[in-house]
Design a protein around this motif. Sequence first.
Motif, PDB file in Angstrom:
ATOM      1  N   VAL A   1      15.349  27.863 -27.903  1.00 51.62           N
ATOM      2  CA  VAL A   1      13.906  28.086 -27.866  1.00 51.62           C
ATOM      3  C   VAL A   1      13.395  27.333 -26.650  1.00 51.62           C
ATOM      4  CG1 VAL A   1      11.690  27.687 -29.002  1.00 51.62           C
ATOM      5  CG2 VAL A   1      13.684  28.331 -30.367  1.00 51.62           C
ATOM      6  N   ALA A   2      12.701  28.045 -25.772  1.00 54.30           N
ATOM      7  CA  ALA A   2      12.039  27.419 -24.626  1.00 54.30           C
ATOM      8  C   ALA A   2      10.545  27.528 -24.873  1.00 54.30           C
ATOM      9  CB  ALA A   2      12.424  28.117 -23.328  1.00 54.30           C
ATOM     10  N   MET A   3       9.851  26.414 -24.625  1.00 55.41           N
ATOM     11  CA  MET A   3       8.412  26.399 -24.874  1.00 55.41           C
ATOM     12  C   MET A   3       7.697  25.750 -23.699  1.00 55.41           C
ATOM     13  SD  MET A   3       8.236  25.191 -28.868  1.00 55.41           S
ATOM     14  CE  MET A   3       8.762  23.560 -28.458  1.00 55.41           C
ATOM     15  N   PHE A   4       6.468  26.202 -23.500  1.00 56.65           N
ATOM     16  CA  PHE A   4       5.587  25.591 -22.517  1.00 56.65           C
ATOM     17  C   PHE A   4       4.246  25.374 -23.194  1.00 56.65           C
ATOM     18  CE2 PHE A   4       2.103  25.895 -19.546  1.00 56.65           C
ATOM     19  CZ  PHE A   4       2.460  24.963 -18.587  1.00 56.65           C
ATOM     20  N   VAL A   5       3.703  24.181 -23.052  1.00 54.54           N
ATOM     21  CA  VAL A   5       2.365  23.882 -23.536  1.00 54.54           C
ATOM     22  C   VAL A   5       1.553  23.407 -22.345  1.00 54.54           C
ATOM     23  CG1 VAL A   5       0.956  22.476 -25.082  1.00 54.54           C
ATOM     24  CG2 VAL A   5       3.223  23.237 -25.827  1.00 54.54           C
ATOM     25  N   GLY A   6       0.502  24.142 -22.023  1.00 54.96           N
ATOM     26  CA  GLY A   6      -0.373  23.764 -20.923  1.00 54.96           C
ATOM     27  C   GLY A   6      -1.553  22.963 -21.444  1.00 54.96           C
ATOM     28  N   LEU A   7      -1.929  21.946 -20.682  1.00 56.36           N
ATOM     29  CA  LEU A   7      -3.029  21.061 -21.039  1.00 56.36           C
ATOM     30  C   LEU A   7      -4.104  21.091 -19.964  1.00 56.36           C
ATOM     31  CD1 LEU A   7      -0.877  17.945 -22.021  1.00 56.36           C
ATOM     32  CD2 LEU A   7      -1.775  19.692 -23.562  1.00 56.36           C
ATOM     33  N   VAL A   8      -5.322  20.803 -20.350  1.00 56.61           N
ATOM     34  CA  VAL A   8      -6.408  20.667 -19.386  1.00 56.61           C
ATOM     35  C   VAL A   8      -6.234  19.321 -18.699  1.00 56.61           C
ATOM     36  CG1 VAL A   8      -8.906  20.529 -19.064  1.00 56.61           C
ATOM     37  CG2 VAL A   8      -7.955  22.054 -20.809  1.00 56.61           C
TER      38      VAL A   8
ATOM     39  N   ASP B   1      -7.077  18.675 -23.689  1.00 58.30           N
ATOM     40  CA  ASP B   1      -7.000  19.747 -24.689  1.00 58.30           C
ATOM     41  C   ASP B   1      -5.804  20.640 -24.384  1.00 58.30           C
ATOM     42  OD1 ASP B   1      -9.282  18.954 -26.046  1.00 58.30           O
ATOM     43  OD2 ASP B   1     -10.576  20.497 -25.180  1.00 58.30           O
ATOM     44  N   GLN B   2      -5.168  21.142 -25.440  1.00 63.96           N
ATOM     45  CA  GLN B   2      -4.137  22.168 -25.267  1.00 63.96           C
ATOM     46  C   GLN B   2      -4.841  23.469 -24.925  1.00 63.96           C
ATOM     47  OE1 GLN B   2      -0.658  20.972 -28.303  1.00 63.96           O
ATOM     48  NE2 GLN B   2      -2.379  21.938 -29.292  1.00 63.96           N
ATOM     49  N   ILE B   3      -4.293  24.192 -23.947  1.00 62.91           N
ATOM     50  CA  ILE B   3      -4.927  25.448 -23.546  1.00 62.91           C
ATOM     51  C   ILE B   3      -4.026  26.649 -23.771  1.00 62.91           C
ATOM     52  CG2 ILE B   3      -4.273  25.139 -21.129  1.00 62.91           C
ATOM     53  CD1 ILE B   3      -6.886  26.562 -20.390  1.00 62.91           C
ATOM     54  N   VAL B   4      -2.713  26.483 -23.598  1.00 64.36           N
ATOM     55  CA  VAL B   4      -1.816  27.628 -23.726  1.00 64.36           C
ATOM     56  C   VAL B   4      -0.474  27.187 -24.300  1.00 64.36           C
ATOM     57  CG1 VAL B   4      -0.956  27.445 -21.341  1.00 64.36           C
ATOM     58  CG2 VAL B   4      -0.842  29.646 -22.525  1.00 64.36           C
ATOM     59  N   PHE B   5       0.087  28.072 -25.122  1.00 61.97           N
ATOM     60  CA  PHE B   5       1.438  27.901 -25.659  1.00 61.97           C
ATOM     61  C   PHE B   5       2.207  29.177 -25.361  1.00 61.97           C
ATOM     62  CE2 PHE B   5       4.651  28.765 -28.830  1.00 61.97           C
ATOM     63  CZ  PHE B   5       5.303  27.551 -28.980  1.00 61.97           C
ATOM     64  N   VAL B   6       3.376  29.026 -24.770  1.00 58.59           N
ATOM     65  CA  VAL B   6       4.311  30.141 -24.611  1.00 58.59           C
ATOM     66  C   VAL B   6       5.638  29.668 -25.184  1.00 58.59           C
ATOM     67  CG1 VAL B   6       5.587  31.607 -22.999  1.00 58.59           C
ATOM     68  CG2 VAL B   6       3.186  31.081 -22.564  1.00 58.59           C
ATOM     69  N   GLY B   7       6.144  30.406 -26.148  1.00 60.49           N
ATOM     70  CA  GLY B   7       7.435  30.091 -26.742  1.00 60.49           C
ATOM     71  C   GLY B   7       8.305  31.334 -26.778  1.00 60.49           C
ATOM     72  N   VAL B   8       9.572  31.137 -26.471  1.00 59.67           N
ATOM     73  CA  VAL B   8      10.528  32.246 -26.414  1.00 59.67           C
ATOM     74  C   VAL B   8      11.804  31.818 -27.129  1.00 59.67           C
ATOM     75  CG1 VAL B   8      11.911  33.696 -24.887  1.00 59.67           C
ATOM     76  CG2 VAL B   8       9.607  33.017 -24.197  1.00 59.67           C
TER      77      VAL B   8
END
Length: 150
Positions: free
Chosen positions: A27-34, A89-96
């Motif tokens: 599982v690869a994940m990306f969490v983008g923050l402000v 703040d968390q803005i985006v989550f991408v998980g694969v």
Amino acid sequence: MIQVQENDFDVDALYKGLLKSNKTGAVAMFVGLVRQFSDLSKEACSFELEHYPGMTERNLKKIVDEANDRWPLLDVCVVHRVGRLTIDDQIVFVGVSASHRAEAFQACDFIMDYLKSRAAFWKKETQGSKSQWVEANTKDEASLERWSKE
């Protein structure tokens, strides 16, 4: 799953949602923050993220479909927030999820590159009493070149 929402998201719950198959090897994940977007001022920054309901989700689906066409993925989750957001703040989550890490990493990276340039979001940054709409970033556009099919 593709979700556009104002509320924050739970990374652990989204991660667990990607573990639907005993074939999952990665599982690869990306969490983008402000982040603080100006180093020149100590004033607090915030921004408003707007979208065009329906169109945004269709754009995100096209990006996810393209990732599924390129790599043998087991599942994909994209959650993007809209509304007023502030620093940290968390803005985006991408998980694969995939059987192998290479596909998971590549697909996650691909989705983020396309999301930054092709999803229908508009951002207005506010710092102190000044606000401005943010133009497209040429660096984000340049990142797409590496994914061009030959």
